[in-house]
Write an enzyme that holds these catalytic residues in place. Structure first.
Site, PDB file in Angstrom:
ATOM      1  CE  LYS A 119      -3.883  -2.278   2.283  1.00 27.50           C
ATOM      2  NZ  LYS A 119      -4.843  -2.236   3.315  1.00 27.50           N
TER       3      LYS A 119
ATOM      4  CE1 TYR B 191      -9.296  -3.260   0.149  1.00 24.27           C
ATOM      5  CE2 TYR B 191      -8.428  -1.421  -0.692  1.00 24.27           C
ATOM      6  CZ  TYR B 191      -8.181  -2.632  -0.157  1.00 24.27           C
ATOM      7  OH  TYR B 191      -6.945  -2.764   0.459  1.00 24.27           O
TER       8      TYR B 191
ATOM      9  CG  ASN C 171      -3.617  -2.306   6.905  1.00 28.60           C
ATOM     10  OD1 ASN C 171      -3.597  -1.926   5.612  1.00 28.60           O
ATOM     11  ND2 ASN C 171      -4.594  -3.023   7.032  1.00 28.60           N
TER      12      ASN C 171
ATOM     13  CG  HIS D 222      -5.006  -6.522  -0.199  1.00 27.76           C
ATOM     14  ND1 HIS D 222      -6.421  -6.544   0.406  1.00 27.76           N
ATOM     15  CD2 HIS D 222      -5.076  -7.423  -1.154  1.00 27.76           C
ATOM     16  CE1 HIS D 222      -7.141  -7.298  -0.449  1.00 27.76           C
ATOM     17  NE2 HIS D 222      -6.309  -7.776  -1.434  1.00 27.76           N
TER      18      HIS D 222
ATOM     19  CD  GLU E  31      -8.151  -9.611  -3.913  1.00 24.47           C
ATOM     20  OE1 GLU E  31      -9.159  -9.362  -3.077  1.00 24.47           O
ATOM     21  OE2 GLU E  31      -7.045  -9.745  -3.363  1.00 24.47           O
TER      22      GLU E  31
HETATM   23  P1  DAT Z   1      -7.825  -6.970   5.635  1.00 22.85           P
HETATM   24  O1  DAT Z   1      -7.085  -5.798   4.882  1.00 22.85           O
HETATM   25  O2  DAT Z   1      -6.816  -7.290   6.800  1.00 22.85           O
HETATM   26  O3  DAT Z   1      -8.332  -8.135   4.516  1.00 22.85           O
HETATM   27  P2  DAT Z   1     -10.517  -5.704   5.596  1.00 22.85           P
HETATM   28  O4  DAT Z   1     -10.913  -6.588   4.386  1.00 22.85           O
HETATM   29  O5  DAT Z   1     -11.578  -5.911   6.697  1.00 22.85           O
HETATM   30  O6  DAT Z   1      -9.307  -6.074   6.288  1.00 22.85           O
HETATM   31  O7  DAT Z   1     -10.480  -4.223   5.390  1.00 22.85           O
HETATM   32  C1  DAT Z   1      -9.873  -3.807   4.299  1.00 22.85           C
HETATM   33  C2  DAT Z   1      -9.170  -2.576   4.482  1.00 22.85           C
HETATM   34  O8  DAT Z   1     -10.005  -1.634   4.965  1.00 22.85           O
HETATM   35  C3  DAT Z   1      -8.115  -2.716   5.595  1.00 22.85           C
HETATM   36  O9  DAT Z   1      -6.886  -3.438   5.327  1.00 22.85           O
HETATM   37  C4  DAT Z   1      -7.682  -1.321   6.066  1.00 22.85           C
HETATM   38  C5  DAT Z   1      -9.466  -0.737   6.209  1.00 22.85           C
HETATM   39  N1  DAT Z   1     -10.309  -1.035   7.272  1.00 22.85           N
HETATM   40  C6  DAT Z   1     -10.950  -2.243   7.636  1.00 22.85           C
HETATM   41  N2  DAT Z   1     -11.555  -1.848   8.774  1.00 22.85           N
HETATM   42  C7  DAT Z   1     -11.228  -0.584   9.069  1.00 22.85           C
HETATM   43  C8  DAT Z   1     -11.772   0.247  10.121  1.00 22.85           C
HETATM   44  N3  DAT Z   1     -12.257  -0.136  11.381  1.00 22.85           N
HETATM   45  N4  DAT Z   1     -11.328   1.512  10.054  1.00 22.85           N
HETATM   46  C9  DAT Z   1     -10.498   2.010   9.094  1.00 22.85           C
HETATM   47  N5  DAT Z   1      -9.966   1.319   8.181  1.00 22.85           N
HETATM   48  C10 DAT Z   1     -10.342  -0.055   8.128  1.00 22.85           C
HETATM   49 MG    MG Z   2      -9.724  -8.116   3.144  1.00 17.62          MG
END
Ligand code: DAT
Ligand code: MG
Length: 145
Positions: free
Chosen positions: A9, A49, A112, A115, A126
């Site tokens: 990212k 997303y 973070n 991905h 993807e």
């Molecule tokens: P992951 O990336 O671990 O698969 P996810 O699919 O639940 O997590 O979410 C996609 C991305 O969205 C994640 O990497 C960061 C953002 N995100 C998820 N939950 C969030 C939250 N509660 N607050 C802010 N950003 C969030």
């Molecule tokens: Mg995810």
């Protein structure tokens, strides 16, 4: 062999962690089938997303993912999806297990660093989102070569 998609990212690219992340991936036995640096526009980021559309964090996520270049990597390995998710760690870097990529480099739940695809189906979807099928390298032989 299983396919998965890793994205480094904007924070990971901006802070020059690409080399170290790729080194760790290779050390763990993944084969790189495609790799490219790309700046996502809003439509592509929203499409990638789409599953999170409507969530409170969606707008911030899209702004973040379009804020700078990312590196998209198509990977292959046995048990690739699970193994990569394990290497990446929990979504919130403060919850991520020590030694995981997010624990090492992640700033917060938004920035973070990486991905990783969350299922075999999404891994394929993807990878094809970022790479034309004919450009994906197959078993060490590049297509079209
Ligand atoms: P992951 O990336 O671990 O698969 P996810 O699919 O639940 O997590 O979410 C996609 C991305 O969205 C994640 O990497 C960061 C953002 N995100 C998820 N939950 C969030 C939250 N509660 N607050 C802010 N950003 C969030
Ligand atoms: Mg995810």
């Amino acid at each position: 062999m299983e396919t998965t998609c890793l994205l480094i990212k904007p924070d990971g690219v901006a802070e020059a962690h690409v080399g170290e992340i790729v080194a760790r991936i290779e050390e763990e036995g993944f084969t790189i089938r495609g790799i490219r640096l790309v700046r996502l526009g809003r439509p592509k980021a929203e499409a990638f997303y789409a599953i999170h559309r409507g969530r409170p964090f969606f707008e911030g996520l899209i702004e973040y993912m379009t804020s700078g270049p990312i590196v998209a990597i198509a990977l292959e390995r046995e048990d690739a999806v699970e193994h990569l998710r394990h290497m990446i760690g929990a979504t919130d870097p403060t919850d991520a297990e020590e030694g995981t990529i997010r624990a090492m480099f992640g700033k917060d739940i938004g920035a973070n660093t990486v991905h990783g695809s969350d299922s075999v189906e999404n891994g394929i979807r993807e990878v094809l989102f970022f790479f034309p099928k004919e450009e994906l390298v197959e078993l060490g032989v590049s297509a079209g070569g």
